[in-house]
Design a protein around this motif. Structure first.
Motif, PDB file in Angstrom:
ATOM      1  N   ALA A   1     -11.880   2.502   8.243  1.00 27.69           N
ATOM      2  CA  ALA A   1     -10.832   3.416   8.725  1.00 27.69           C
ATOM      3  C   ALA A   1     -10.529   3.140  10.195  1.00 27.69           C
ATOM      4  CB  ALA A   1     -11.268   4.861   8.524  1.00 27.69           C
ATOM      5  N   ARG A   2     -11.567   2.829  10.948  1.00 29.13           N
ATOM      6  CA  ARG A   2     -11.376   2.532  12.377  1.00 29.13           C
ATOM      7  C   ARG A   2     -10.490   1.303  12.551  1.00 29.13           C
ATOM      8  NH1 ARG A   2     -15.085  -0.758  15.774  1.00 29.13           N
ATOM      9  NH2 ARG A   2     -14.481  -0.381  17.944  1.00 29.13           N
ATOM     10  N   LEU A   3     -10.806   0.249  11.793  1.00 30.76           N
ATOM     11  CA  LEU A   3      -9.979  -0.964  11.878  1.00 30.76           C
ATOM     12  C   LEU A   3      -8.538  -0.653  11.495  1.00 30.76           C
ATOM     13  CD1 LEU A   3     -12.055  -3.863  10.243  1.00 30.76           C
ATOM     14  CD2 LEU A   3     -11.702  -3.367  12.660  1.00 30.76           C
ATOM     15  N   LEU A   4      -8.386   0.098  10.413  1.00 21.84           N
ATOM     16  CA  LEU A   4      -7.037   0.368   9.912  1.00 21.84           C
ATOM     17  C   LEU A   4      -6.248   1.237  10.895  1.00 21.84           C
ATOM     18  CD1 LEU A   4      -7.760   0.892   6.100  1.00 21.84           C
ATOM     19  CD2 LEU A   4      -6.913  -1.161   7.256  1.00 21.84           C
ATOM     20  N   ALA A   5      -6.907   2.232  11.456  1.00 21.19           N
ATOM     21  CA  ALA A   5      -6.211   3.094  12.417  1.00 21.19           C
ATOM     22  C   ALA A   5      -5.732   2.267  13.611  1.00 21.19           C
ATOM     23  CB  ALA A   5      -7.127   4.220  12.890  1.00 21.19           C
ATOM     24  N   SER A   6      -6.518   1.285  13.991  1.00 20.72           N
ATOM     25  CA  SER A   6      -6.152   0.511  15.186  1.00 20.72           C
ATOM     26  C   SER A   6      -4.888  -0.309  14.961  1.00 20.72           C
ATOM     27  CB  SER A   6      -7.308  -0.394  15.607  1.00 20.72           C
ATOM     28  OG  SER A   6      -7.390  -1.515  14.746  1.00 20.72           O
ATOM     29  N   ILE A   7      -4.487  -0.493  13.708  1.00 21.97           N
ATOM     30  CA  ILE A   7      -3.245  -1.223  13.428  1.00 21.97           C
ATOM     31  C   ILE A   7      -2.206  -0.311  12.768  1.00 21.97           C
ATOM     32  CG2 ILE A   7      -4.198  -3.564  13.405  1.00 21.97           C
ATOM     33  CD1 ILE A   7      -4.470  -3.306  10.319  1.00 21.97           C
ATOM     34  N   GLY A   8      -2.429   0.981  12.869  1.00 19.29           N
ATOM     35  CA  GLY A   8      -1.396   1.924  12.440  1.00 19.29           C
ATOM     36  C   GLY A   8      -1.317   2.216  10.951  1.00 19.29           C
TER      37      GLY A   8
END
Ligand code: GCU
Length: 843
Positions: free
Chosen positions: A203-210
């Motif tokens: 989720a952290r990775l995904l949030a960082s790319i919107g």
């Protein structure tokens, strides 16, 4: 630890697994020189640990600490001294902050100002604030501390990820369908994992790319995802996602009311079925109040759906839409609908799987509830290396749509081949479909502007797994990074995105950045060149693992990925005047262009037209010679990858350097397997010689079956073109050691690159040795099934064909070259041929 660090040679980077991907926050060059311009206080305007604003505070602290080596504290209300303030616009206003001058923000958008030695990051909503924080950190991680003030809004509201995770291992796909990065991070043995650390990290990775939502289970769904235990488990995944502003959604099995609910029907118009879905949906929202919605694959590839009851696809979609609507959820209904059982090519020249989506959805545009979104694969067939944009995008005017892209490289080398996909996506997104002869780039249809719709956007099939590299290969992660960034802003430049990603993931060293850019930007054209050209599709084995060459597998079966290749002609006639009529599904300007071979771009010629091998392309070349040349050119490009990569030794950590070096070497070898298989296939079929005399002529090769064999026997390979000369050798049984030898009389004494082509099957780990005279040059194992994550294959074919190369080997004229093969399990140490190549020659 200290002792180890002291002995690390200067400049040598510490080993990394890849788990932090582009969020490493590694110290940047001259980090200390920035200390004066970076605030040491973070003010996060929400102290609730499930708030993305709280997460933003933590992330900023971690980032500033890592990137600059600077201590930084987080507080939850304004303090003294320069700070980085992060919160929502509303939250900021509550603290007395002035918001009068702010530019307009849409959902998930953010404003950022770094003017005057302070930073202000304001999200339209909580996750917008987190997106802003990640953006700020991304600038810092690149050493960019310029004063800026700007707003960033997403181009489209739906920026989702689909994971094709199964609840348990088994079936033909293991735990993730078309996943090449290990087991599911969500499920194990039919239930949700206890430890969801990886789900949070994802989720952290995904949030960082919107990215704002994830469908966590396979589109080929299992009804047990909806049982009580699993819904509780799924709610725990949603809890893990929530601090990152990532919502959770589920794929549904259409027949669940029967399979799980015990009803005797799953007819979407039946009252008890409607009630069952309403109850189920209410139950989900009780557990997961911010549940995103459903994804449904219906009436396709054996899946049940509304058509089972003679209902329309709209009836099916609306069933879920109505259940979701009171809660604000949406249903993504897939357009990947076709009936493989009714496709029969031999009898019907007009049959065409490409026609299916438009045929199924035409007439339904005004019948969907307003929370139905139709999810359409970019092309009309199935994630091929080149397809025209699906015409269905122009048929749905009222109904919102998303484009489905594949980050997992199912047909594109399964993360064992470097293929940087954004240049392909960019072509698709920029493609002007000319609806009503007006500018209609695909991206303007997705974001809703072209047809005045609110919803729409992007769905990316990602399929990360437990492997610490996530996707199975470090370089494949650039595809995931760029996917999120392009869904946010489809005008982004693929190369610029890549360069940022490289800086964040590997190094600020310009040689690292340039090398990865050169390789990656060349990779999709190279892959297209050595797999399927001119729009003929990828030509991979579609009946087995979708990996490796097998052009014959496209035809003669009902899967509809036909090429209609015969002895003199090739290509699908999709014209209106004489073919399947597919070109007529496009708006008139595009239809007219595709209707004639003279106006169809060369790279889609065989998608739309059935022509002789001797047909001349606009380039002036014939189709067949183009095939030969492209396969030589593409595979030659792949040979440069390991060499280019080798320049980075010492510039990135040894662990990631070596893991990727191994893959690029493998790719270089497999590109030659592709080249020869495809060229041999069409050479055999057409009988037309390569003008340059390369195809079928390999001056430096010795076929294994022509060597002196002891314990080895010749074996006819199927498909025949998957072996040089049609044969390989296998040990005479699975306990006998084999030896194959040849005296190198044709070679003058000198240094050579010695390549061995062999087959590595997923049913054993044979050992091979290569000897020149009395010297053992190398020894290796057939253990790729553990090393590179591609789908396991049990056959001797183009999927398992592998090349290993030993460089700079001293050979004395007349030396005996010997391969010793020790079988293991059911893998009979197969060898296809050896090549003794003067340095610099590739064949
Ligand atoms: C492809 C893929 C399948 C998948 C299907 C889909 O055909 O090979 O594994 O289920 O697409 O998108 O539904």
């Amino acid at each position: 630890m200290l002792a180890i660090l002291l002995f690390l040679p200067l400049g040598l980077a510490a080993a990394e697994t890849g788990i932090d991907a582009w969020l490493r926050y590694a110290p940047i060059p001259d980090a200390e020189s920035y200390h004066g311009s970076i605030p040491s206080i973070v003010v996060a305007l929400n102290d609730s640990q499930i708030s993305p604003v709280y997460t933003a505070g933590q992330e900023l602290q971690q980032g500033i600490n890592g990137i600059f080596g600077k201590d930084c504290t987080v507080q939850y209300e304004g303090g003294d001294g320069p700070s980085v303030t992060v919160g929502t616009v509303a939250g900021y206003a509550e603290t007395g902050g002035s918001i009068d001058e702010l530019p307009e923000l849409v959902d998930d958008g953010f404003y950022m100002s770094t003017v005057g030695g302070e930073a202000l990051i304001l999200g339209q909503n909580e996750r917008g604030a987190l997106y802003g924080a990640f953006h700020y950190l991304e600038l810092l991680a690149q050493g960019n501390v310029t004063e800026l003030a700007f707003a960033s809004n997403p181009d489209a509201p739906i920026r989702w990820v689909n994971q094709w995770d199964n609840l348990r291992d088994g079936g033909t796909h293991g735990s993730i369908e078309r996943g090449y990065g290990g087991h599911s991070i969500f499920f194990w043995d039919g239930v949700v994992r206890d430890d969801l650390t990886r789900a949070s990290q994802y989720a952290r990775l995904l949030a960082s790319i919107g990215i704002n939502a994830v469908i966590v289970n396979n589109v080929n769904a299992n009804e047990t995802i909806l049982n009580e235990t699993n819904l509780d488990g799924v709610a725990r995944i949603a809890d893990a996602f929530r601090p990152y502003g990532v919502q959770l959604g589920l794929s549904l099995y259409f027949a669940s009311p029967e399979a799980l609910g015990g009803l005797d029907t799953f007819d979407p118009l039946n009252d008890t079925v409607v009630e069952w879905w309403n109850d189920k949906t209410n139950q989900i929202y009780e557990k997961i109040p911010d549940f995103a919605g459903y994804l449904v694959k219906a009436n396709s590839e054996g899946q049940p759906g509304p058509i089972t009851y003679n209902r329309t696809l709209a009836d099916g979609a609306n069933l879920f839409a109505r259940a979701l609507k009171p809660h604000g959820g949406i249903i993504m209904f897939r357009a990947f609908v076709y009936d493989h059982e009714s496709l029969n090519q031999t009898l019907n020249w007009k049959a065409d799987r490409a026609n299916a989506a438009v045929e199924f959805f035409d007439g339904l545009d005004d019948q969907f509830e307003d929370n139905v979104v139709v999810q359409i694969k970019y092309g009309p067939i199935d994630f091929q290396v080149r397809e025209p944009v699906s015409p269905l995008f122009t048929h749905l005017v009222k109904t919102p749509v998303t484009v489905e892209l594949q980050i997992t490289q199912e047909y594109l080398g399964q993360q064992c081949h470097l293929v940087y996909l954004p240049p392909m996506w960019k072509e698709l997104l920029d493609f002007d479909l000319r609806v009503d002869s007006q500018p209609s780039p695909l991206s303007s249809i997705l974001n809703g502007q072209r047809f005045n719709r609110k919803l729409g956007g992007y769905a990316g099939v990602v399929n990360v797994g437990l492997n610490e590299t996530w996707l199975g290969s470090h370089l494949s992660m650039s595809n995931l990074y760029a996917y999120g960034k392009m869904a946010w802003d489809p005008t982004s430049s693929p190369e610029a995105l890549l360069n940022t990603w490289t800086k964040l993931t590997f190094s600020h060293d310009q040689e690292v950045i340039d090398t990865i850019a050169d390789m990656s930007m060349a990779s999709w054209p190279a892959y297209e060149n050595y797999t399927g050209n001119l729009g003929i599709q990828t030509l991979t084995d579609i009946l087995n693992a979708h990996y490796g060459p097998n052009p014959a597998s496209q035809d003669g079966n009902p899967w509809g990925q036909w090429t209609r290749a015969d002895a003199t002609t090739i290509g699908m006639d999709r014209t209106v005047w004489n073919g399947t009529g597919f070109s007529g599904q496009y708006p008139s300007e595009i239809a007219a262009q595709y209707e004639s071979p003279t106006t169809t771009p060369d790279n889609l010629l065989l998608w739309f037209h059935h022509v002789p091998y001797t047909y001349r392309l606009r380039s002036g070349q014939t189709v067949i010679q183009h095939f030969y040349d492209a396969h030589y050119a593409g595979s030659a490009t792949a040979q440069t990858f390991p060499t280019q990569w080798s320049r980075l030794q010492g510039k990135i950590d040894a662990e990631r350097f070596e893991a990727q070096r191994f893959r690029l070497e493998y790719q270089a070898g497999h590109a030659l397997v592709w080249r020869d298989s495809i060229n041999n296939f069409y050479h055999n079929k057409s009988g037309i010689a390569d003008q340059q005399g390369r195809v079928g002529n390999h001056a430096y090769r010795v076929e294994a079956e022509d060597m002196a064999l002891d314990g080895y026997v010749p074996y006819a390979v199927s498909p025949v073109e998957a072996a040089s000369g049609g044969y390989c050798i296998v040990t005479s049984d699975n306990s006998t050691r084999g030896a194959a030898s040849v005296a190198l009389e044709r070679w003058e004494s000198g240094r050579y690159d010695v390549a061995v082509n062999y087959y590595d099957l997923a049913i054993g780990n044979s050992t091979w040795e290569l000897w020149i005279g009395e010297e053992m040059v190398g020894e290796w194992k057939g253990d790729l099934e553990y090393r590179i994550g591609k789908a396991p294959v049990f056959y001797i074919d183009g999927q398992t064909a592998t090349r290993i190369t030993f460089r700079g080997v001293e050979v004395t004229k007349g030396d005996v070259l010997k391969i010793v093969g020790v079988p293991d399990g059911q893998e009979p140490a197969p060898v296809d041929y050896i090549s003794v190549l003067p340095e610099g020659v590739v064949d």
